[in-house]
Scaffold this motif. Structure first.
Motif, PDB file in Angstrom:
ATOM      1  N   LEU A   5       0.838  -1.200   0.000  1.00 38.41           N
ATOM      2  CA  LEU A   5       0.000   0.000   0.000  1.00 38.41           C
ATOM      3  C   LEU A   5       0.871   1.247   0.000  1.00 38.41           C
ATOM      4  CD1 LEU A   5      -2.746   1.359   0.058  1.00 38.41           C
ATOM      5  CD2 LEU A   5      -2.737   1.099   2.557  1.00 38.41           C
ATOM      6  N   HIS A   6       1.918   1.232   0.795  1.00 35.63           N
ATOM      7  CA  HIS A   6       2.845   2.369   0.825  1.00 35.63           C
ATOM      8  C   HIS A   6       3.452   2.602  -0.564  1.00 35.63           C
ATOM      9  CE1 HIS A   6       5.613   5.256   2.499  1.00 35.63           C
ATOM     10  NE2 HIS A   6       6.604   4.616   1.919  1.00 35.63           N
ATOM     11  N   SER A   7       3.826   1.531  -1.241  1.00 32.64           N
ATOM     12  CA  SER A   7       4.387   1.641  -2.592  1.00 32.64           C
ATOM     13  C   SER A   7       3.371   2.254  -3.555  1.00 32.64           C
ATOM     14  CB  SER A   7       4.811   0.256  -3.078  1.00 32.64           C
ATOM     15  OG  SER A   7       5.278   0.316  -4.403  1.00 32.64           O
ATOM     16  N   LEU A   8       2.109   1.852  -3.453  1.00 32.79           N
ATOM     17  CA  LEU A   8       1.065   2.411  -4.309  1.00 32.79           C
ATOM     18  C   LEU A   8       0.867   3.892  -4.024  1.00 32.79           C
ATOM     19  CD1 LEU A   8      -1.299   2.052  -6.350  1.00 32.79           C
ATOM     20  CD2 LEU A   8      -2.742   1.552  -4.346  1.00 32.79           C
ATOM     21  N   LEU A   9       0.759   4.254  -2.756  1.00 31.95           N
ATOM     22  CA  LEU A   9       0.486   5.645  -2.391  1.00 31.95           C
ATOM     23  C   LEU A   9       1.664   6.567  -2.704  1.00 31.95           C
ATOM     24  CD1 LEU A   9      -1.480   5.133   0.936  1.00 31.95           C
ATOM     25  CD2 LEU A   9      -2.372   5.468  -1.385  1.00 31.95           C
ATOM     26  N   ALA A  10       2.846   6.006  -2.868  1.00 35.61           N
ATOM     27  CA  ALA A  10       4.007   6.805  -3.256  1.00 35.61           C
ATOM     28  C   ALA A  10       3.872   7.317  -4.688  1.00 35.61           C
ATOM     29  CB  ALA A  10       5.281   5.973  -3.106  1.00 35.61           C
ATOM     30  N   ARG A  11       2.929   6.797  -5.434  1.00 40.89           N
ATOM     31  CA  ARG A  11       2.738   7.187  -6.834  1.00 40.89           C
ATOM     32  C   ARG A  11       1.625   8.219  -7.023  1.00 40.89           C
ATOM     33  NH1 ARG A  11       5.477   2.942  -6.324  1.00 40.89           N
ATOM     34  NH2 ARG A  11       6.549   1.810  -7.944  1.00 40.89           N
ATOM     35  N   LEU A  12       1.121   8.778  -5.940  1.00 37.71           N
ATOM     36  CA  LEU A  12       0.014   9.742  -6.036  1.00 37.71           C
ATOM     37  C   LEU A  12       0.335  10.923  -6.938  1.00 37.71           C
ATOM     38  CD1 LEU A  12      -1.428  10.060  -2.422  1.00 37.71           C
ATOM     39  CD2 LEU A  12      -2.298   8.719  -4.324  1.00 37.71           C
ATOM     40  N   ASP A  13       1.496  11.535  -6.754  1.00 34.51           N
ATOM     41  CA  ASP A  13       1.833  12.737  -7.516  1.00 34.51           C
ATOM     42  C   ASP A  13       1.834  12.485  -9.017  1.00 34.51           C
ATOM     43  OD1 ASP A  13       1.977  14.301  -5.251  1.00 34.51           O
ATOM     44  OD2 ASP A  13       4.145  14.032  -5.023  1.00 34.51           O
TER      45      ASP A  13
END
Length: 97
Positions: A5-13
């Motif tokens: 999940l952390h890896s996914l949310l790191a791609r928000l920008d």
């Protein structure tokens, strides 16, 4: 928060830059899933082991991450229908320039 999940949310920008001026959480989640399929499904799989309402939890985590992101401003809560067919409200996010 799981590593996936952390890896996914790191791609928000990356996804925020590709969104229209205004969007809701569910529209954002769909774009995130289409742009980063591997990470989206890995995050979902990691959460599925601990949560029954997986899609709801994943969308909540995405909304929380958007709320703390420097790339968007949270707007009014507007009614919408979730991808799983429930009536809900979602903030209208506005991209910062």
């Amino acid at each position: 928060m799981t590593r996936e999940l952390h890896s996914l949310l790191a791609r928000l920008d990356d996804v925020i830059e590709r969104m229209p001026e205004c969007f809701n959480t569910y529209e954002f989640a769909q774009k995130l899933a289409s742009r980063h399929q591997r990470e989206y499904f890995a995050a979902g799989h990691s959460l599925a082991e601990q949560e029954k309402n997986l899609l709801r939890l994943l969308h909540e985590k995405i909304a929380e991450a958007l709320a703390t992101s420097g790339g968007v401003i949270e707007g009014a809560l507007l009614p919408c229908v979730t991808p799983w067919g429930e009536r809900a409200v979602s903030p209208r996010w506005h991209r910062k320039h």
